[in-house]
Scaffold this active site. Structure first.
Site, short mmCIF file in Angstrom:
data_model
loop_
_atom_site.label_atom_id
_atom_site.label_comp_id
_atom_site.label_asym_id
_atom_site.label_seq_id
_atom_site.Cartn_x
_atom_site.Cartn_y
_atom_site.Cartn_z
N GLU A 1 86.33 112.47 24.08
CA GLU A 1 85.43 113.56 24.48
C GLU A 1 84.11 112.94 24.93
OE1 GLU A 1 86.36 116.85 21.09
OE2 GLU A 1 84.82 115.44 20.54
N ASP B 1 76.69 118.60 19.53
CA ASP B 1 76.34 117.60 20.55
C ASP B 1 75.04 117.84 21.33
OD1 ASP B 1 79.03 117.53 19.91
OD2 ASP B 1 79.73 117.75 21.96
C1 FRU Z 1 82.39 117.25 20.61
C2 FRU Z 1 82.88 118.59 21.09
C3 FRU Z 1 82.95 118.61 22.59
C4 FRU Z 1 82.84 120.05 22.91
C5 FRU Z 1 81.85 120.52 21.88
C6 FRU Z 1 82.03 121.94 21.43
O1 FRU Z 1 81.69 117.27 19.42
O2 FRU Z 1 84.13 118.87 20.52
O3 FRU Z 1 84.10 118.00 23.11
O4 FRU Z 1 82.38 120.28 24.21
O5 FRU Z 1 81.99 119.65 20.77
O6 FRU Z 1 80.92 122.36 20.68
#
Ligand code: FRU
Length: 488
Positions: A200, A29
């Site tokens: 998320e 992300d």
């Molecule tokens: C989304 C996620 C988020 C988390 C991150 C961990 O892709 O699962 O929710 O913070 O990746 O790398």
């Protein structure tokens, strides 16, 4: 293609040339996009391995959103927990008390085996390194999963607002703070819509409505797993936010993309003209850790400007995404002018460039039953592997086919994507970005978007072939430009 150590960095097969990719390792992300003395891009990064794990905040800087300078890891994962996704803000009034003037504060999830809490850290050197607040966490709800805080300044109430996800409850919580340290619960949104998924990476922002002075609030949410096409995808809701709660205009769940590779979308805080500039992770949790790139995995989408458009065919307000201008990268003109497309293919050589863009408006001609025309654009390599973009006037559908690129097979790596374009009459507007292994298709001025990665087995793209069946199609003002690498 096999892993090969012989290529210079940023010149490997599959490596996009005008999209952001990390030098090596695994990226997911965007996690902290903020404009401060330039565009600061933080991201989830495992520099040690090409799979997810021990995420730190990687960092890059740009003055034009196209040329990126890789910087040292800004917030490393340590023994107290993993540094997950979050956001970054410019504390101009020193509300946090960390600075003597203005400074940058990062707000992120600290993920521990038993729970996820929200921490903050401040930077005294322009965002290069951060010091963790000694009284972290600033938010501990004692939930095993509570993550991805997006914080922004809400001017009408003069305070910071945080949107943070409760993934299994499919809820976004809203909280407020005057100093980034003490947070008060305001409200929550959800659950609503698709059930088989987790929520998320929320992002709440105001977005201008095209052709008016109005702005509306948009809540972006990442859903994973369980997206309609499998794995991860971003959804959005349009509505109001009064500083306390978000109300959606309707209960419809709308997807930001009709492909499979656009996730964890975040917008830049403090953009200079207050414009909504979004960047998404161009991948999907279902296969991101096994795609055949080396020595890095994952790219970000081209930054996109968000606006809203009142739908002509639907009662809703729809999100529109347009790529930032790539004119400064244009190099060779491969085609410029009108073209009449029929069953004889129009072939355009890419002259050795697998990074290019094209734009056109396609108008169905009245020579046959014009509702039956079907246009296809094949983008091929010398071995005839290809990705295809097409539009079918009989069905009113745009489609993208990546199944004839043979460099990667996976049960979840779907070959075919399509979307109904109820807004298209006899003409269709297309803007397509191609960058070695990345394809972004913007239809009707950004109303429908498809982001899809693809992997050829036997060499890079060499040509395009355009044709129309069941009646001819005029490509008005077709423009095809190669794009210079931003990494050389
Ligand atoms: C989304 C996620 C988020 C988390 C991150 C961990 O892709 O699962 O929710 O913070 O990746 O790398």
């Amino acid at each position: 293609m096999t892993e090969n150590f012989c290529y210079p960095l940023y010149a490997e097969p599959y490596r996009p040339q005008y999209h952001f990719t990390p030098p090596a390792g695994f990226m997911n992300d965007p996690a902290g996009l903020v404009y401060w003395n330039g565009w600061q891009l933080y991201y989830q990064y495992n520099p040690f391995n090409m799979t997810a794990g021990y995420p730190s905040w990687g960092h890059a800087f740009s003055s034009d959103l196209l040329h990126w300078q890789n910087l040292p890891i800004a917030i490393p994962t340590g023994p107290d927990g993993q540094i997950f996704t979050g956001s970054a803000i410019v504390d101009t009034e020193n509300t946090s008390g960390f600075f003597s003037g203005t400074g940058l504060v990062a707000i992120f999830t600290l993920s521990k085996p038993q729970k996820e809490v929200q921490d903050i850290a401040y930077s005294m050197n322009g965002g290069v390194t951060f010091t963790k607040y000694e009284r972290n966490p600033v938010l501990d709800l004692d939930y095993p999963n509570c993550r991805d805080p997006k914080v922004f300044w809400h001017a009408p109430t003069g305070r910071w607002v945080m949107a943070v996800a409760l993934p299994q409850a499919r809820q976004i919580l809203f909280l407020a703070s005057y100093d980034l340290k003490e947070w008060r619960h305001l409200s929550h949104f959800g659950p609503v819509g698709i059930e088989a998924c987790e929520w998320e990476c929320p992002n709440l922002l105001e977005v201008p409505v095209e052709g008016s002075n109005e702005k509306k609030w948009v809540l972006l949410v990442g859903i994973n797993p369980g997206a309609p096409l499998g794995g991860s995808i971003n959804i959005y809701f349009v509505g109001t936010f009064d500083g306390t709660s978000f109300q959606s205009e309707d209960a419809t769940v709308r997807l930001m993309d009709f492909g499979k590779d656009y996730y964890a979308v975040q917008t830049f805080n403090s953009a200079p003209q207050d414009e909504a500039v979004a960047v998404g992770w161009a991948s999907n949790w279902q296969y991101t850790q096994v795609v055949p790139t080396f020595p890095w995995r994952s790219a970000f989408s081209i930054p996109r400007i968000l606006t809203l458009r009142k739908s002509a065919s639907d009662t809703g307000t729809l999100l529109v995404q347009k790529p930032i201008s790539l004119e400064s990268l244009r190099d060779k003109t491969l085609f410029e002018g009108p073209a009449l497309l029929g069953t004889d293919p129009l072939s355009i050589s890419l002259q050795g460039n697998a990074s290019f863009e094209f734009l056109t408006t396609l108008v169905v001609q009245a020579d046959r039953d014009k509702t039956q025309s079907r246009l296809t654009i094949d983008i091929l390599n010398a071995a005839s592997e290809k990705v295809t973009i097409g539009y079918d006037w009989a069905m009113g559908r745009i489609f993208v086919h990546r199944g004839e690129a043979l460099g990667f097979r996976h049960p979840s790596f779907l070959p075919y994507f399509e979307a109904t374009c109820a807004d298209t009459g006899s003409s269709l507007q297309l803007h397509v970005l191609v960058d070695h292994s990345m394809l972004e298709v913007f239809v009707n001025d950004g109303l429908h978007v498809c982001t899809a990665v693809f992997f050829l087995r036997d060499g890079a793209l060499t040509e395009m072939s355009w044709r129309a069946e069941h009646g001819s199609v005029r490509a008005a003002d077709l423009q095809v430009y190669t794009l210079k690498s931003t990494w050389k």
